[in-house]
Write a protein that holds these residues in place. Structure first.
Motif, PDB file in Angstrom:
ATOM      1  N   TYR A  58       0.838  -1.207   0.000  1.00 47.32           N
ATOM      2  CA  TYR A  58       0.000   0.000   0.000  1.00 47.32           C
ATOM      3  C   TYR A  58       0.872   1.256   0.000  1.00 47.32           C
ATOM      4  O   TYR A  58       0.589   2.219  -0.711  1.00 47.32           O
ATOM      5  N   LEU A  59       1.973   1.224   0.777  1.00 49.13           N
ATOM      6  CA  LEU A  59       2.866   2.386   0.801  1.00 49.13           C
ATOM      7  C   LEU A  59       3.557   2.581  -0.538  1.00 49.13           C
ATOM      8  O   LEU A  59       3.919   3.688  -0.900  1.00 49.13           O
ATOM      9  N   GLY A  60       3.720   1.504  -1.285  1.00 47.74           N
ATOM     10  CA  GLY A  60       4.311   1.595  -2.625  1.00 47.74           C
ATOM     11  C   GLY A  60       5.824   1.519  -2.590  1.00 47.74           C
ATOM     12  O   GLY A  60       6.448   1.592  -1.519  1.00 47.74           O
ATOM     13  N   PRO A  61       6.461   1.364  -3.799  1.00 44.88           N
ATOM     14  CA  PRO A  61       7.918   1.300  -3.832  1.00 44.88           C
ATOM     15  C   PRO A  61       8.516   2.624  -3.362  1.00 44.88           C
ATOM     16  O   PRO A  61       7.903   3.667  -3.597  1.00 44.88           O
ATOM     17  N   PRO A  62       9.657   2.668  -2.698  1.00 43.44           N
ATOM     18  CA  PRO A  62      10.547   1.528  -2.453  1.00 43.44           C
ATOM     19  C   PRO A  62      10.211   0.801  -1.147  1.00 43.44           C
ATOM     20  O   PRO A  62      10.939  -0.112  -0.786  1.00 43.44           O
ATOM     21  N   PHE A  63       9.126   1.178  -0.430  1.00 45.74           N
ATOM     22  CA  PHE A  63       8.873   0.578   0.877  1.00 45.74           C
ATOM     23  C   PHE A  63       8.624  -0.921   0.777  1.00 45.74           C
ATOM     24  O   PHE A  63       8.878  -1.657   1.712  1.00 45.74           O
ATOM     25  N   GLU A  65      10.053  -2.912  -1.394  1.00 45.29           N
ATOM     26  CA  GLU A  65      11.161  -3.650  -1.997  1.00 45.29           C
ATOM     27  C   GLU A  65      11.898  -4.403  -0.902  1.00 45.29           C
ATOM     28  O   GLU A  65      12.151  -3.853   0.178  1.00 45.29           O
ATOM     29  N   PHE A  68      14.915  -2.828   0.764  1.00 44.21           N
ATOM     30  CA  PHE A  68      14.797  -1.432   1.193  1.00 44.21           C
ATOM     31  C   PHE A  68      15.236  -1.311   2.650  1.00 44.21           C
ATOM     32  O   PHE A  68      14.653  -1.920   3.537  1.00 44.21           O
ATOM     33  N   LYS A 176       4.993   7.920   5.914  1.00 49.81           N
ATOM     34  CA  LYS A 176       5.182   6.561   5.412  1.00 49.81           C
ATOM     35  C   LYS A 176       6.405   5.928   6.064  1.00 49.81           C
ATOM     36  O   LYS A 176       6.424   4.742   6.387  1.00 49.81           O
TER      37      LYS A 176
END
Lengths: 218, 848
Positions: A58-63, A65, A68, A176
């Protein structure tokens, strides 16, 4: 057969709201109460793996990955860190460790509840809500273990913890980042708590408890 | 001229233009161009090596001068402290040490002498040349920037300057050229022209410019120049010099400035966005990513780099992340929200359910991809009253709702639904006559009352103020007894009030279900929802008729049993509690009995007497009219028994017409169930009837029923004939038991028993004896099923016959015999026997 275990744990958890503050642990005895807390910790570890996956997506990349690994910005310190030297941690008394666990989860729970309102999708909100109730169960369960071992509860957040006066993140990215660290710290705490309760379990076998109850009877 | 010499240095002399003008006309103001600037653009050079230029300066003091400017090609050592003396045609001289001087603008043309002195004071050179007015250019002074204000959140620069319009005549066209530059190297970004009109007043102009790069990323510079189209001036016109540059410094110029810019911005899908990462001295950017992708770095300065994202896609719910990864274990990030502007609200519809609130609904159309604080905000504006409400909508719901208060004395509403989010705004409009958009609240508190068996008062409440309209309400009436009915009633509306209606022509003692819905009567728009269902049972009424009755004498003839049939629900009009049975002989009551429910018969000890029996059914509301029957049984002789015809669903009985039976016929039968005494049933037929199909739910196939046909005369009832029959004949349950009476070498004599009526299940029509050679062997197929070519069949239709001799058999042979009985319903299952014929004693002598 791990599914079987989880099914059992799920069933056990369903009854959690019906056992406020796990006052029943007095009758259960410390050994059983520790075992239950251990089981709950393992269940939460499993639950968090799924939740974290969904939340980081939900937070999206890079979170989301796998590699990360952001530097821990100063802001993130508001989340209680589980990064303590292992020898130092082991050197603490059982009471101190349990108290640290209790305090940490109480605070983590606060932040976790803070996530709820911000999240955009209904399904994720639902999952978070479920995890929060489970974690609330763990806080109560640790309190139960402490009382069964005769330790006082640490001062501060008892029962429903009050949200700390930490300022909200100044922008969405830092928010985030806070969320990311919250999940990461939770993971580390649960991993270490499982080890703590396992060790404690060996120290306080159920038989000893039985003896103690008999002794009380006299 | 030498009087201007002071210590061998040229002094600077200004002469106001006005002094010259005084000689001409003191009353007139200075010429229009007196407040302007001039430049000789074409001079006959007094030296080939030198150009002389002139400018008129300082409009503020309204004096005009020509500025001579020397651009010297001499070596600097010769120009060290030159002394210059300018003298015009009026022998007014101006001394300067510089390479410029100002002199008044000439009326038409003038001759100027320029003398240069050396340091020692001796004349170095002297030249004469002529200046023509048409050769003087008009060059305005460079404008002065009042302010340059950045708005970092929108990356917008606002430039303000004054046009000094008060120094010019009214109505001149002015053009302004504004140049934006950025980065330390002052690279051109844009140059724009802004036009205005001078109105002889000092006007402050403002110009906005939105940067495609956040203003924090690097320094931005702005300068401005002007051109004034001064029509009164003969000479050429030119742009002014550029103003001094104003700067908005970037974060990269602040000692500790750092960060990723822009933060938390919202852009439309397809936008191009520039992000920059400003860092501290000594740090290095390793990479910058947008979403999952790294982008090439654009260097802005030693402390700032940027990436440019083209044609951005819609971001996910939490926005797209931009991350700047730096050396020294440092990271910065930002979130960009890419979505759509709000769609035009679809299907806007407004109605009221109570004349208190107008409820408007619409569909939001295409999803914006933006949520929470960035989600679409709706507001409802009513343009007649000018009132405006903001709408709280649930993003998750497909249909959005917003309420607007009903205004006193306003019936027509002109709504504009505005939708806005950070990307844009749209609107939908709707003109509504409220009286034509009434969808009343659901009727509630439905109650019923009444003191009649055929009518009811219904009462309900509607939570709304309908005083100014009429309501049309629909009442749905259901009962188990008749088809659903709808009753419409129009009534004046009220203010939060109850409504009542009386319903008539209902059936007594009937359970009804009522529900109500309402709408506006004059301008139908929509029905309200149905109210809850109300169940109500009407009051009882006396039974409408007496019961159908019959009577039978006991076999001893001393008592009479009276039977009656229950009334139907519609005839009973209530719950029958008892039957009054009385027996009259010429107005004299011989007997009276009240028989409580649920009995359906009673016995009267009558002895050998006869009387007229009367039966009345009673419920709580009263008694039915009496039903009467006489006990008289007329003698009959030669009563025959006929067969009835099975019809499958009933039993067909016919009879001859008996002309003296004036009051019809009665068919009476009896149902027996097991060991209980049979229950009497009957059916009445008018005198012109000669046949009937008797039907009863109690009739079972394969069961024999006996009917008695009575004729009715005024003097009594007479048995006419008996009829027996089946509703449906079935095959017999089993075959008769049979035995072999005797065998010989070529014959077998078999005998069988009678069958009971119960076993026959129909009228017995005959027997079927089948035989063939065969041995008793369970494994072999049964005789009847085999299609054996040797199979022989004897059909016995004479029911009095109870034996049969089978002839022409072979000796010492085993035969299988099967016997079956049959009715119109079919063959029974067979009974089988195996018989071995005796050894043949005779010789086998062929006959003939």
């Amino acid at each position: 057969d791990s599914w079987g275990i989880f099914a059992f744990l799920c069933a056990a958890l369903c009854n959690l709201p019906a056992v406020p503050a796990l006052n029943g642990t007095e009758e259960l005895g410390a050994g059983q109460s520790i075992q239950k807390t251990y089981d709950l910790t393992r269940y939460l570890e499993h639950q968090l793996r799924t939740l974290a996956g969904t939340y980081l997506n939900y937070l999206g990349p890079p979170f989301n990955e796998p590699d990360f690994n952001p530097p821990r910005l100063a802001r993130a310190e508001r989340v209680p860190s589980a990064t303590v030297d292992l020898d130092l941690w082991r050197g603490l008394t059982d009471n101190a460790r349990l108290a640290a666990n209790y305090r940490a989860y109480s605070r983590l729970l606060c932040y976790l509840r803070g996530l709820d309102g911000q999240v955009g999708t209904v399904e994720l909100r639902h999952r978070l809500g479920h995890f929060c109730s489970s974690l609330q169960g763990l806080v109560l369960s640790i309190a139960g273990v402490m009382s069964s071992l005769g330790y006082p509860l640490p001062a501060g957040p008892a029962g429903p913890p009050t949200p700390p006066g930490a300022p909200a993140a100044p922008n969405n990215f830092l928010k985030k980042m806070d969320d990311f660290w919250l999940l990461k710290e939770l993971q580390t705490w649960l991993w270490r708590s499982a080890k703590d309760f396992n060790r404690l379990k060996k120290k306080v076998p159920p038989a000893v408890v039985t003896l103690r109850i008999e002794a009380r009877g006299f | 001229l030498t009087s201007f010499l002071e210590d061998g240095v040229c002094s600077y002399l200004k002469l106001p233009f006005g002094e010259q003008k005084k000689n001409v006309d003191e009353s007139k103001p200075p010429l229009p161009f007196s407040a302007s600037y001039f430049m000789f653009n074409k001079l006959s050079a007094w030296s080939r090596d030198r150009k002389v230029q002139s400018k008129l300066l300082t409009p503020a003091d309204r004096s005009s001068r020509v500025l001579f400017q020397f651009i010297s090609s001499y070596q600097p050592k010769y120009l060290l402290n030159p002394l210059c003396l300018f003298c015009d045609v009026l022998s007014r001289c101006f001394k300067t040490k510089e390479e410029r001087v100002e002199i008044p603008v000439p009326e038409s043309s003038t001759t100027v002498k320029i003398t240069t002195y050396s340091i020692s004071g001796t004349t170095f050179a002297t030249r004469h040349f002529e200046i023509h007015k048409k050769d003087i250019s008009f060059v305005p002074l460079a404008p002065h920037i009042l302010s340059l204000t950045p708005d970092f959140s929108t990356s917008t620069l606002t430039l303000k300057w004054s046009d000094n319009g008060s120094a010019f005549p009214y109505g001149l066209d002015a053009s302004w050229e504004i140049e934006v530059l950025r980065k330390e190297t002052m690279e051109d970004v844009t140059r724009e022209t802004y036009n205005s009109k001078l109105i002889h007043e000092d006007i402050i102009h403002s110009w906005n410019w939105k940067s495609d790069m956040p203003l924090e990323c690097t320094s931005h510079y702005v300068k401005i120049r002007r051109y004034i189209n001064i029509t009164q001036f003969d000479g050429p016109k030119d742009w002014s010099d550029w103003s001094p540059v104003e700067v908005v410094p970037g974060k990269d110029t602040e000692p500790n400035g750092s960060g990723l810019f822009p933060q938390d911005t919202v852009v439309a899908v397809g936008s191009n966005v520039t992000f920059c990462c400003v860092h501290k001295e000594g740090q290095q950017i390793q990479r910058m990513s947008y979403g999952a992708k790294d982008y090439p770095l654009i260097r802005l300065s030693s402390r700032s780099s940027a990436i440019r994202v083209l044609n951005a896609n819609a971001s996910s719910a939490s926005g797209t992340n931009i991350v700047c990864t730096m050396s020294e274990d440092w990271m910065d990030g930002a979130v960009l929200f890419v979505g759509y502007g709000p769609d035009v609200p679809k299907g806007l519809s407004c109605e009221t359910s109570n004349f208190v609130i107008i409820k408007c609904t619409w569909k939001p159309g295409r999803a914006t991809g933006l949520y929470k604080v960035r989600g679409t905000k709706y507001s409802l504006t009513e343009s007649i009253s000018g009132k405006n409400v903001s709408c709280e909508v649930n993003e998750m719901k497909k249909k959005h709702v917003c309420g607007f208060p009903v205004l006193a004395d306003q019936k027509t509403y002109s709504f504009i639904l505005g939708a806005s989010n950070p990307i844009g705004q749209t609107e939908a409009s709707l003109l509504v006559d409220l009286n034509q958009r009434v969808n009343p609240e659901t009727p509630e508190k439905l109650t019923a009352s009444g003191n009649s068996s055929t009518s009811v008062h219904l009462r309900w409440f509607i939570n709304g103020s309908f005083a100014e309209i009429r309501l049309l309400c629909e009442i749905e009436i259901s009962s188990g007894r008749s088809e659903q009915k709808v009753h419409n009633v129009s009534m004046p509306g009220g203010k939060f009030s109850n409504y009542t209606v009386q319903l008539n022509a209902l059936h007594p003692y009937t359970k009804y279900q009522f529900r109500v819905r309402c709408s506006a009567a004059d301008h139908f728009w929509r029905w309200s929802d149905w109210s809850g269902t109300l169940e109500y049972t009407t009051l009882e009424a006396p039974p409408t008729r007496g019961p159908d009755i019959w009577r039978e004498r006991s076999p001893s003839g001393k008592s009479l049993r009276i039977f009656w049939k229950p009334l139907s629900l519609s005839e009973a009009n209530g719950k029958i509690v008892s039957h009054e049975v009385s027996c009259y002989l010429l107005e004299e009551s011989l007997e009276y009995k009240e028989v409580m429910e649920p009995s359906n018969s009673t016995e009267i000890k009558l002895g050998r007497n006869d009387c007229v029996i009367s039966v009345v059914a009673k419920n709580h509301a009263g008694s039915s009219p009496p039903s009467r029957i006489t006990s008289v049984e007329l003698p009959s002789d030669n009563v025959k028994t006929d067969r009835a015809v099975a019809m499958g669903n009933g039993i067909y009985i016919s009879w001859n017409s008996f002309p003296n039976m004036t009051c019809g016929y009665i068919v009476k039968w009896c149902h027996s169930s097991g060991s209980e005494p049979c229950s009497v049933d009957w059916q009445k037929f008018p005198s012109n009837t000669t046949d009937a199909v008797i039907k009863s739910a109690l009739f079972r196939p394969g069961v024999r029923y006996n009917f008695s046909l009575y004729g009715c005369k005024s003097s009594g009832y007479q048995l006419l004939k008996n009829v027996t029959g089946y509703m449906k004949e079935l095959p017999p349950k089993r075959a008769p038991n049979f035995t072999v009476e005797e065998t010989s070498s070529d014959s077998i004599l078999v005998k069988w028993e009678d069958m009971s009526i119960e076993d026959c299940q129909g009228f017995l029509e005959g027997y079927r004896l089948s035989f063939a050679k065969g041995e008793k062997d369970a494994l072999k197929p049964r005789l009847l099923e085999s299609g054996n070519p040797e199979l022989k069949v004897k059909n016995i239709t004479d029911l009095t016959k109870k034996s049969l001799k089978i002839l022409d058999l072979q000796g010492k042979t085993s035969y299988q015999l099967d016997l079956q009985a049959y009715t119109a319903g079919g063959l029974s299952p067979p009974n089988s026997l195996y018989v071995v014929t005796k050894e043949d004693c005779k010789l086998n002598i062929p006959i003939n």
